[in-house]
Design a protein around this motif. Structure first.
Motif, PDB file in Angstrom:
ATOM      1  N   GLU A 275      18.484  74.441 -46.324  1.00  0.00           N
ATOM      2  CA  GLU A 275      18.575  73.666 -45.083  1.00  0.00           C
ATOM      3  C   GLU A 275      17.818  74.366 -43.967  1.00  0.00           C
ATOM      4  OE1 GLU A 275      22.118  71.161 -42.834  1.00  0.00           O
ATOM      5  OE2 GLU A 275      22.572  72.667 -44.348  1.00  0.00           O
ATOM      6  N   VAL A 276      16.895  73.652 -43.351  1.00  0.00           N
ATOM      7  CA  VAL A 276      16.007  74.248 -42.359  1.00  0.00           C
ATOM      8  C   VAL A 276      16.620  74.174 -40.963  1.00  0.00           C
ATOM      9  CG1 VAL A 276      13.733  74.082 -41.282  1.00  0.00           C
ATOM     10  CG2 VAL A 276      13.996  73.662 -43.734  1.00  0.00           C
ATOM     11  N   PHE A 277      16.401  75.233 -40.229  1.00  0.00           N
ATOM     12  CA  PHE A 277      16.727  75.292 -38.816  1.00  0.00           C
ATOM     13  C   PHE A 277      18.221  75.286 -38.545  1.00  0.00           C
ATOM     14  CE2 PHE A 277      13.641  75.150 -35.302  1.00  0.00           C
ATOM     15  CZ  PHE A 277      14.499  75.482 -34.281  1.00  0.00           C
ATOM     16  N   ILE A 278      18.970  75.979 -39.365  1.00  0.00           N
ATOM     17  CA  ILE A 278      20.380  76.219 -39.061  1.00  0.00           C
ATOM     18  C   ILE A 278      20.434  77.454 -38.163  1.00  0.00           C
ATOM     19  CG2 ILE A 278      22.500  77.152 -40.032  1.00  0.00           C
ATOM     20  CD1 ILE A 278      22.495  74.288 -40.349  1.00  0.00           C
ATOM     21  N   ALA A 279      20.893  77.313 -36.968  1.00  0.00           N
ATOM     22  CA  ALA A 279      21.012  78.431 -36.024  1.00  0.00           C
ATOM     23  C   ALA A 279      22.414  78.392 -35.428  1.00  0.00           C
ATOM     24  CB  ALA A 279      19.952  78.341 -34.926  1.00  0.00           C
ATOM     25  N   ARG A 280      23.341  79.062 -36.119  1.00  0.00           N
ATOM     26  CA  ARG A 280      24.737  79.036 -35.690  1.00  0.00           C
ATOM     27  C   ARG A 280      25.201  80.458 -35.372  1.00  0.00           C
ATOM     28  NH1 ARG A 280      27.525  74.412 -36.790  1.00  0.00           N
ATOM     29  NH2 ARG A 280      29.448  75.568 -37.068  1.00  0.00           N
ATOM     30  N   ASN A 281      24.473  81.090 -34.479  1.00  0.00           N
ATOM     31  CA  ASN A 281      24.795  82.451 -34.081  1.00  0.00           C
ATOM     32  C   ASN A 281      25.766  82.411 -32.899  1.00  0.00           C
ATOM     33  OD1 ASN A 281      24.537  85.013 -32.557  1.00  0.00           O
ATOM     34  ND2 ASN A 281      23.060  85.510 -34.166  1.00  0.00           N
ATOM     35  N   ASN A 282      26.980  82.920 -33.112  1.00  0.00           N
ATOM     36  CA  ASN A 282      28.005  82.867 -32.069  1.00  0.00           C
ATOM     37  C   ASN A 282      27.632  83.691 -30.840  1.00  0.00           C
ATOM     38  OD1 ASN A 282      29.802  81.135 -33.374  1.00  0.00           O
ATOM     39  ND2 ASN A 282      30.703  82.818 -34.550  1.00  0.00           N
ATOM     40  N   MET A 283      26.901  84.772 -31.039  1.00  0.00           N
ATOM     41  CA  MET A 283      26.486  85.584 -29.896  1.00  0.00           C
ATOM     42  C   MET A 283      25.519  84.809 -29.009  1.00  0.00           C
ATOM     43  SD  MET A 283      26.721  88.250 -28.109  1.00  0.00           S
ATOM     44  CE  MET A 283      27.785  89.222 -29.170  1.00  0.00           C
ATOM     45  N   THR A 284      24.613  84.051 -29.634  1.00  0.00           N
ATOM     46  CA  THR A 284      23.686  83.217 -28.864  1.00  0.00           C
ATOM     47  C   THR A 284      24.456  82.200 -28.027  1.00  0.00           C
ATOM     48  OG1 THR A 284      21.944  83.429 -30.531  1.00  0.00           O
ATOM     49  CG2 THR A 284      21.789  81.554 -29.026  1.00  0.00           C
ATOM     50  N   LEU A 285      25.438  81.569 -28.660  1.00  0.00           N
ATOM     51  CA  LEU A 285      26.252  80.584 -27.949  1.00  0.00           C
ATOM     52  C   LEU A 285      27.021  81.238 -26.801  1.00  0.00           C
ATOM     53  CD1 LEU A 285      26.845  77.529 -28.273  1.00  0.00           C
ATOM     54  CD2 LEU A 285      28.942  78.179 -29.459  1.00  0.00           C
ATOM     55  N   PHE A 286      27.553  82.426 -27.049  1.00  0.00           N
ATOM     56  CA  PHE A 286      28.314  83.137 -26.021  1.00  0.00           C
ATOM     57  C   PHE A 286      27.429  83.498 -24.832  1.00  0.00           C
ATOM     58  CE2 PHE A 286      29.607  87.283 -24.240  1.00  0.00           C
ATOM     59  CZ  PHE A 286      30.834  86.926 -23.696  1.00  0.00           C
ATOM     60  N   LEU A 287      26.243  84.023 -25.105  1.00  0.00           N
ATOM     61  CA  LEU A 287      25.343  84.436 -24.015  1.00  0.00           C
ATOM     62  C   LEU A 287      24.937  83.252 -23.145  1.00  0.00           C
ATOM     63  CD1 LEU A 287      23.070  87.010 -25.900  1.00  0.00           C
ATOM     64  CD2 LEU A 287      24.876  87.490 -24.237  1.00  0.00           C
ATOM     65  N   TRP A 288      24.650  82.121 -23.775  1.00  0.00           N
ATOM     66  CA  TRP A 288      24.279  80.945 -22.996  1.00  0.00           C
ATOM     67  C   TRP A 288      25.469  80.391 -22.223  1.00  0.00           C
ATOM     68  CZ3 TRP A 288      19.898  79.174 -21.253  1.00  0.00           C
ATOM     69  CH2 TRP A 288      18.720  79.571 -21.869  1.00  0.00           C
ATOM     70  N   SER A 289      26.635  80.470 -22.790  1.00  0.00           N
ATOM     71  CA  SER A 289      27.823  79.997 -22.066  1.00  0.00           C
ATOM     72  C   SER A 289      28.072  80.854 -20.831  1.00  0.00           C
ATOM     73  CB  SER A 289      29.053  80.012 -22.986  1.00  0.00           C
ATOM     74  OG  SER A 289      29.421  81.328 -23.339  1.00  0.00           O
ATOM     75  N   VAL A 290      27.872  82.160 -20.950  1.00  0.00           N
ATOM     76  CA  VAL A 290      28.060  83.066 -19.809  1.00  0.00           C
ATOM     77  C   VAL A 290      27.022  82.786 -18.728  1.00  0.00           C
ATOM     78  CG1 VAL A 290      27.943  85.471 -19.050  1.00  0.00           C
ATOM     79  CG2 VAL A 290      29.170  84.892 -21.145  1.00  0.00           C
ATOM     80  N   LEU A 291      25.768  82.597 -19.137  1.00  0.00           N
ATOM     81  CA  LEU A 291      24.701  82.333 -18.176  1.00  0.00           C
ATOM     82  C   LEU A 291      24.971  81.034 -17.398  1.00  0.00           C
ATOM     83  CD1 LEU A 291      21.934  82.808 -16.901  1.00  0.00           C
ATOM     84  CD2 LEU A 291      20.900  81.658 -18.869  1.00  0.00           C
ATOM     85  N   LEU A 292      25.293  79.976 -18.109  1.00  0.00           N
ATOM     86  CA  LEU A 292      25.546  78.695 -17.456  1.00  0.00           C
ATOM     87  C   LEU A 292      26.822  78.749 -16.609  1.00  0.00           C
ATOM     88  CD1 LEU A 292      24.573  76.186 -20.295  1.00  0.00           C
ATOM     89  CD2 LEU A 292      23.193  76.958 -18.365  1.00  0.00           C
ATOM     90  N   LEU A 293      27.798  79.518 -17.063  1.00  0.00           N
ATOM     91  CA  LEU A 293      29.028  79.688 -16.288  1.00  0.00           C
ATOM     92  C   LEU A 293      28.738  80.377 -14.960  1.00  0.00           C
ATOM     93  CD1 LEU A 293      32.146  79.681 -16.011  1.00  0.00           C
ATOM     94  CD2 LEU A 293      32.144  81.889 -17.202  1.00  0.00           C
ATOM     95  N   LEU A 294      27.982  81.449 -14.995  1.00  0.00           N
ATOM     96  CA  LEU A 294      27.673  82.202 -13.776  1.00  0.00           C
ATOM     97  C   LEU A 294      26.856  81.366 -12.792  1.00  0.00           C
ATOM     98  CD1 LEU A 294      26.840  85.730 -15.278  1.00  0.00           C
ATOM     99  CD2 LEU A 294      28.951  84.984 -14.128  1.00  0.00           C
ATOM    100  N   LEU A 295      25.892  80.603 -13.305  1.00  0.00           N
ATOM    101  CA  LEU A 295      25.089  79.750 -12.420  1.00  0.00           C
ATOM    102  C   LEU A 295      25.959  78.706 -11.732  1.00  0.00           C
ATOM    103  CD1 LEU A 295      21.844  79.135 -14.521  1.00  0.00           C
ATOM    104  CD2 LEU A 295      22.054  80.464 -12.405  1.00  0.00           C
ATOM    105  N   ALA A 296      26.935  78.181 -12.447  1.00  0.00           N
ATOM    106  CA  ALA A 296      27.805  77.153 -11.866  1.00  0.00           C
ATOM    107  C   ALA A 296      28.789  77.761 -10.870  1.00  0.00           C
ATOM    108  CB  ALA A 296      28.554  76.427 -12.984  1.00  0.00           C
ATOM    109  N   VAL A 297      29.391  78.875 -11.232  1.00  0.00           N
ATOM    110  CA  VAL A 297      30.420  79.489 -10.382  1.00  0.00           C
ATOM    111  C   VAL A 297      29.844  79.994  -9.069  1.00  0.00           C
ATOM    112  CG1 VAL A 297      32.002  81.449 -10.191  1.00  0.00           C
ATOM    113  CG2 VAL A 297      31.925  80.111 -12.298  1.00  0.00           C
ATOM    114  N   PHE A 298      28.693  80.610  -9.125  1.00  0.00           N
ATOM    115  CA  PHE A 298      28.138  81.261  -7.937  1.00  0.00           C
ATOM    116  C   PHE A 298      27.115  80.408  -7.195  1.00  0.00           C
ATOM    117  CE2 PHE A 298      29.781  84.839 -10.409  1.00  0.00           C
ATOM    118  CZ  PHE A 298      30.523  85.492  -9.433  1.00  0.00           C
ATOM    119  N   LYS A 299      27.063  79.114  -7.486  1.00  0.00           N
ATOM    120  CA  LYS A 299      26.153  78.250  -6.717  1.00  0.00           C
ATOM    121  C   LYS A 299      26.683  78.072  -5.298  1.00  0.00           C
ATOM    122  CE  LYS A 299      28.140  73.780  -8.063  1.00  0.00           C
ATOM    123  NZ  LYS A 299      29.252  74.289  -8.857  1.00  0.00           N
TER     124      LYS A 299
END
Length: 375
Positions: A32-56
């Motif tokens: 199966e091509v293009f399976i990208a289920r890395n939990n660390m990747t998901l965590f890092l993006w969640s933190v980034l989007l969280l910080l942008l929203a909280v500190f706007k």
């Protein structure tokens, strides 16, 4: 606006890098091509989007200043939304609006990303769709409603399950979402949406009717008055301005309809191509269910301009994340690679262009982005 442009471009760059790695490891494309289920990747993006929203900044978003004003004046009375009232009480206790913002966005980001983690075959693609479809940026305004949306989005598995007990669990989920926004009751309709895709001919007919009805304001106003009759809580909430909320208050023309038509074309095409593949790790019941919800969402554009409908559409539009995540994964694993890539490129170009257009005309008043400064 630069920060909003960098978000999708960075994800696309990450996708390009992961694509190189995957192609090296799957030269024969038997797996199966293009399976990208890395939990660390998901965590890092969640933190980034969280910080942008909280500190706007307080001024980022048309509704956000209202939430700050509630905090300053200690005037929020959430009789029917105790979840939000509790968060406000915490912010007042600690005398910090950032406490309110942090609690709200932790809930929103957690449930959205938990839904992605449970159900989507590729995390990066799902986060990209999350941003490009404006689901993330909508939370810069409709804070309370987006918490309710995220809870329902995360727990959709209960809806597509055949177990009676799971249906009951979903009713409990609706009650939980109701604590943050009373409109969550509209999600009861999800229980009646089939997990088998709507017939293509029916969908095409509905879309044509949608385009016609889009230009009939008298019909929209009639439906708006009907909604008033069955939505007691909305009638009470907007009793001082019923015409604004339930009648056509912001007529939209052909320019606003064109992106809707393009989405209709993408969805109708998906009903014929690509075909489902049994060897892929896809929850096809959820894919079919999400397809049907996106159909309903696009049909609701026939009532575009009624504020009440626009708000309720948010519960349907978030399912674009599931729909496009599954569709793109099917395209990446389809044998007809030329047509699959052509269709995939068309989808990506459309959503990037639509995203940039909405930023340019400053939908929801989120441009320019600024950081929070306590007043």
């Amino acid at each position: 606006m630069l920060i909003y442009l960098l978000l999708p471009l960075t994800i696309l760059y990450c996708l390009f890098l992961s694509r190189i790695v995957i192609e090296k490891n799957n030269i024969t494309f038997k797996s199966e091509v293009f399976i990208a289920r890395n939990n660390m990747t998901l965590f890092l993006w969640s933190v980034l989007l969280l910080l942008l929203a909280v500190f706007k900044g307080v001024e980022v978003g048309t509704d956000y200043p209202m939430y700050y004003d509630f905090f300053v004046k200690k005037s929020y009375v959430g009789i029917v939304e105790p979840g939000v009232s509790f968060i406000y009480s915490l912010a007042i206790e600690y005398n910090s609006f950032l406490v309110f913002s942090l609690c709200v966005y932790i809930l929103f980001i957690f449930f959205m990303f938990k839904g992605i983690q449970k159900n989507c075959p590729n995390y990066l693609i799902s986060v990209l769709v999350f941003i490009l479809t404006y689901t993330y940026l909508t939370s810069y305004n409709q804070l309370r409603q987006m918490i309710a949306v995220s809870i329902l989005f995360c727990c959709v598995n209960y809806v597509v399950s055949n177990k009676y007990g799971d249906k009951l669990k979903y009713l409990v989920v609706i009650l939980l979402a109701y604590l943050f926004h009373t409109s969550a009751l509209v999600a009861l309709i999800f229980l009646f949406i089939p997990t088998k895709k709507f017939n293509a001919k029916v969908v095409i007919t509905l879309f044509l009717a949608t385009i016609v009805m889009y230009f009939v304001p008298s019909l929209k106003n009639y439906i708006g008055k009907f909604i008033v009759g069955i939505s007691g809580f909305y009638e009470q909430k907007y009793t001082g301005n019923l015409n604004y909320f339930f009648e056509v208050n912001k007529e939209k023309g052909l320019l606003q309809l064109i992106p809707v038509i393009v989405q209709m074309i993408i969805l109708v095409t998906s009903l014929y191509f690509p075909h489902n593949k049994t060897n892929l790790k896809i929850n096809y019941k959820l894919y079919n269910f999400s397809t049907n919800i996106v159909v309903i969402n696009l049909c609701l554009y026939s009532l575009s301009g009624i504020e009440a409908i626009d708000r309720l559409q948010i519960y349907f539009s978030c399912f674009n994340i599931y729909f496009y995540s599954f569709l793109i994964h099917l395209l990446l694993n389809n044998e007809e690679r030329f047509y699959s890539r052509l269709f995939l490129i068309f989808i990506i170009i459309f959503w990037i262009a639509y995203y940039f257009l909405r930023l340019t005309i400053n939908i929801s008043g989120i441009v320019p982005y600024s950081f929070f400064i306590s007043k």
